[in-house]
Design a protein around this motif. Structure first.
Motif, PDB file in Angstrom:
ATOM      1  N   THR A   1      -6.215  42.410 -67.284  1.00 39.95           N
ATOM      2  CA  THR A   1      -5.409  43.494 -66.761  1.00 39.95           C
ATOM      3  C   THR A   1      -4.162  42.455 -66.258  1.00 39.95           C
TER       4      THR A   1
ATOM      5  N   VAL B   1       0.654  48.870 -65.722  1.00 43.00           N
ATOM      6  CA  VAL B   1      -0.451  48.231 -65.742  1.00 43.00           C
ATOM      7  C   VAL B   1      -1.108  48.466 -67.277  1.00 43.00           C
TER       8      VAL B   1
ATOM      9  N   THR C   1      -2.302  42.840 -60.114  1.00 38.78           N
ATOM     10  CA  THR C   1      -1.756  42.363 -61.192  1.00 38.78           C
ATOM     11  C   THR C   1      -0.175  42.225 -60.992  1.00 38.78           C
TER      12      THR C   1
ATOM     13  N   THR D   1      -4.368  47.066 -69.621  1.00 38.50           N
ATOM     14  CA  THR D   1      -5.624  46.574 -69.863  1.00 38.50           C
ATOM     15  C   THR D   1      -6.170  46.479 -71.341  1.00 38.50           C
TER      16      THR D   1
END
Length: 904
Positions: A831, A810, A17, A812
């Motif tokens: 994500t 991160v 990501t 999601t």
């Protein structure tokens, strides 16, 4: 071993990501009216995080020792409350609110001059520091700042308190009750707050220093040509010391890529406890001129030096350009006639759920959306825009019309209203005078019956504040005092019947020309496109909610492009002489209103900025030379789709291929229409029964329509549209316009969940309900109370707004059907990562249980629960696969029953 495995998985997700963010660029936003200069002695802090909030009236909340431990914790921009997408009809809160922020000044800036800069607070407000009232302010759309230099307690906790009230109030603009207003007074500290620290010798702020055409910096251009231009810089420097000071003002001009252009210096003597305006002119050879098609910008650094050391500095992004309205000759830009018509939109600032509290990235995305639509101008409706939107207009190339707050209201009983109108006009010019994008100043109160003297007064104020060439005021042609203004607003005059051959006579053409002959000034249409039955019911072919589907959207698009009746549209505006410069559609985005139960549905996108067919109409008007060739099939191939196939394109001709066999060709009808790209209509070519037949013959792969755009006989662009099959899964898309999410606790981004078939075609006819879940450094904005989560699918999609925490990392997001079953579409997952803030956040640690509003990190570190969850997920997937096989058997039996055999 399992811990290592899961850690490795998390690392891989983060790496993937993070890598995906490489192609995303964070725009640079101005802060408190300027851009930062490295090592200048001036520090800027993000003051948005960690405000304690209370909605309602409460006593003694301004006192330093007031107990606010039970208040909610919020970050600004903050709009008091979250609202549904049906927030019209004055169902938003109006009344008192309180904010309290605990903070400690960093040691390195304790002895500096400190100001808190509020970009805007809705309504009237008061500001206290440690219990002492420092400021009262009236007006909800322009900035003000508070000097706290001698009020802070060094090394200790300080508390700033803000009381605000967005109730109706006739003493300051706009003045009109929200119940009779075409927009809403969404409340709170809804724009950014900055803490600015400077030394005692500093460049002032134009909105704080009450100097006509002065204060801060003022940049304009003279003697412009392609060979060279004079850049005239006016800078106001204050000396807060008790002794006179000799300083050097340094001017450093760089190209936007950072390459050096020129450097100049000027010495100035500034008396103690005073300020001085220093003027300087320098020449730029072969300037890169600014225009909407080529928005070239320079970086101009202004530094104040003492003993060869920089003690203050600001930077401005400047666009060198020359604007002239030449009456019947129309608009000239950089000494040349402006090519084509200047077409764009009006813009209110509210967004789904959050009202006016849209962060800087959202402001910038709005500008990107409009620029991609082909807009070249935006009119403020009906108040100055957020500075971040103005920043974007400069950088992306959008002209802008600045409007003073006001809408159909004048106060004859209280003189303070008029006083605040004049103050707003001065402050909006002082705030926005350096923007290259500003084309016109609209100091008039929108659609208002004001006193006779008012028009000349406000026109004169603009020219007092901007006493150089290039400043133009604008007013409606039928308004009182219109004769004083530089440019007029008007629709194309009666007598224009270009779309009606019966009325398109020589006599009517002469009448049309005669009307223009009476007016010497250039003309612009401030609002076009809306066509209501009456001003109470508000039914109109322009007002089409995206959720109403294909037919409504097609009617709206045709109405904006080339209606069958006489009305201002793309077509009619292009039938005007050069004197008529262009016009701004009412309106860019769907928005909420105070005086009507329905939201305004006339936008070319909805409140989440999801495009309608009319958005594609705008895109198709840009020539392939200005942008890439485009083509769009405005037909979804459903059982209820029209038999006509409308194609929107900027190409010369369109080749339509139906079901991979029938080929039809139509050219743009530019003999009858004047607009750049009329709608291309293929009559009676679609019938759902044809789709049915292909499906029954096991030829689903042929159930598609292809449109090819041709220029000079060559195919330059192609689109294929499929008939949607059975719902398969949910697809998630990050609608970020390549702008990353910033971990500052305030930034937001929209995610679009689409119900799609196995080929990825959106199933437009769908009534599912989607629920969103989140893990990591983000929060979902809104819940079931405002029908945000879960949310019903509309025209195939369901949006969610994701807000960052103050920690990068991160995120999601999972979207699934509210109640999953054996045959429901499979869930979707997306994500992505948030990035660190480039501006330091200033707030005290907060430990109470309401901290979740700032840093709600929903994570699950329990391995066993995660394994169990994944197992259930896989079981559900297998069950769906088995059921799909069973369904194929059912389909086979149905075909056999109807005497149709599947082909092998």
């Amino acid at each position: 071993m399992r811990i290592i495995f899961y850690s490795l998985t998390i690392f891989i997700i983060f790496y993937q990501t993070a890598y995906a963010q490489v192609n995303k660029k964070l725009p640079e936003f101005s802060k408190a009216g300027f851009y930062e200069v490295p090592k200048s002695g001036r520090d800027v802090f993000d003051f948005n995080v960690g405000w304690r909030f209370y909605k309602g009236s409460i006593e003694n909340a301004e006192l330093k020792d007031f107990d606010d431990s039970k208040w909610d914790i919020v970050n600004t921009p903050h709009g008091i409350e979250l609202l549904s997408t049906q927030a019209s009809g004055s169902n938003n809160y109006q009344g008192e609110v309180w904010y309290r922020k605990h903070f400690k000044i960093p040691e390195n800036i304790e002895n500096k001059r400190l100001t808190i800069y509020f970009e805007a607070i809705m309504g009237k407000c008061k500001v206290w520091l440690n219990g002492e009232l420092l400021k009262s302010h009236y007006g909800g759309f322009l900035p003000f700042n508070v000097d706290i230099s001698n009020k802070i307690i060094k090394g200790e906790d300080n508390i700033i308190t803000v009381w605000a009230d967005n109730s109706d109030d006739i003493t300051y603009p706009p003045g009109k009750s929200q119940k009779q207003l075409d927009f809403s007074y969404f409340g709170g500290i809804y724009r950014d707050v900055w803490l600015v620290a400077t030394n005692n010798i500093y460049i002032t702020n134009s909105n704080r220093v009450d100097k006509i055409a002065g204060g801060g910096t003022f940049i304009h251009y003279e003697n412009l040509s392609e060979k060279n231009v004079d850049v005239v810089v006016q800078i106001d420097v204050a000396n807060g010391n008790s002794l006179n000071q000799k300083v050097t003002i340094q001017y450093i001009l760089k190209n936007f890529d950072g390459t050096f252009v020129s450097k100049n210096e000027k010495v100035a003597n500034i008396s103690a406890k005073s300020s001085k305006q220093i003027n300087y002119t320098f020449k730029v050879d072969k300037p890169k001129l600014w225009s909407p098609k080529n928005p070239n910008l320079y970086n101009l650094e202004l530094r104040v030096l003492k003993n060869n050391k920089t003690i203050d500095g600001v930077r401005h992004k400047i666009g060198i350009r020359k604007i002239e309205f030449k009456g019947k000759e129309g608009l000239y830009l950089n000494n040349k006639p402006y090519q084509g018509k200047l077409i764009g939109v009006n813009r209110h600032q509210d967004f789904a759920y959050v009202g006016n509290a849209l962060p800087n990235s959202g402001q910038w995305r709005d500008a990107v959306i409009l620029k991609e639509a082909g807009c070249e101008i935006v009119r403020a409706a009906h108040y100055p825009a957020d500075p971040a939107f103005m920043d974007a207009c400069d950088e992306l190339g959008l002209f802008f019309i600045v409007a003073t707050p006001g809408w159909q209201f004048w106060n004859n009983k209280d003189a303070s209203f008029e006083k605040y109108v004049y103050k707003d006009i001065r402050n909006m010019v002082r705030r926005d005078r350096n923007y290259a994008s500003v084309l016109l100043w609209e100091p008039i109160l929108n659609e208002t019956n004001y006193p006779d003297y008012f028009a000349k007064k406000v026109h004169d104020i603009v020219h007092e504040e901007y006493p150089f060439s290039g400043a133009y005021t604008v007013c409606d042609v039928h308004a009182k005092g219109q004769q004083y203004f530089d440019v007029i607003y008007s629709h194309p005059y009666k007598g224009m019947f270009y779309n009606n051959p019966v009325k398109n006579t020589i006599e009517n053409q002469k009448k049309f020309q005669f009307e223009y002959d009476k007016e010497e000034r250039s003309v612009f249409t401030r609002e076009w496109g809306d066509s209501v039955d009456d001003w109470n019911s508000h039914n109109s072919p322009s007002r089409a909610a995206r959720s109403w589907g294909e037919h409504a959207q097609l009617i709206q698009a045709q109405h904006y492009a080339q209606p069958s009746f006489v009305y201002t549209s793309w077509e009619s505006l292009y039938n005007t002489p050069a004197q008529h410069v262009g016009g701004a559609l009412w309106h860019s985005f769907d928005h909420q209103r105070g005086y009507h139960p329905d939201p305004f549905y006339g936008g070319i996108t909805d409140v989440f900025r999801q495009p309608k067919y009319s958005y594609q109409i705008f895109k198709s008007q840009r020539t392939p030379k200005e942008s890439e060739p485009m083509i769009y099939i405005a037909n979804e191939m459903t059982p209820f789709s029209p038999s006509d196939v409308n194609v929107l394109t900027n190409c010369d001709e369109v080749r339509l291929i139906m079901y991979e066999k029938d080929t039809l060709i139509l050219k743009q009808d530019r003999s009858r229409f004047k607009m750049p790209s009329p709608i291309v209509v293929f009559k009676d070519v679609f019938d759902f029964i044809d789709i049915k037949a292909l499906h029954r013959q096991n030829k689903k792969q042929k159930a598609n329509i292809v449109a090819e755009g041709l220029i000079d006989g060559k195919v330059v662009v192609r689109e294929r549209k499929w008939a949607a099959l059975r719902n398969s899964h949910i697809k998630l898309e990050l609608a970020d316009k390549n702008i990353p999410l910033v971990a500052n606790g305030s930034d937001m981004v929209t995610i679009i969940a689409s119900i799609v078939d196995e080929n990825g075609t959106v199933k437009r006819l769908n009534n599912d309900v989607i629920k969103f879940e989140i893990k990591g450094e983000g929060n979902i904005v809104g819940d079931s109370k405002i029908m945000a989560n879960p949310i019903k699918v509309a025209w195939g999609t369901a949006p969610a707004i994701i807000k960052s925490t103050t920690k990068p990392g991160v995120i999601t997001v999972k979207a699934s059907i509210l109640k999953e079953g054996a045959h429901t579409p499979s869930y979707g997952e997306l994500t992505f990562t948030s990035i660190p803030s480039v501006t330091p956040l200033l707030y005290s640690d907060i430990s109470n249980n309401k901290m979740s509003n700032i840093n709600n990190v929903s994570s699950n570190n329990k391995e066993d629960e995660e394994v169990e969850k994944n197992l259930k997920k896989r079981i559900l997937e297998l069950e769906k696969e088995i059921n799909n096989l069973k369904l194929k058997e059912v389909e086979k039996q149905q075909l056999e029953f109807e005497g149709i055999r599947k082909q092998k």
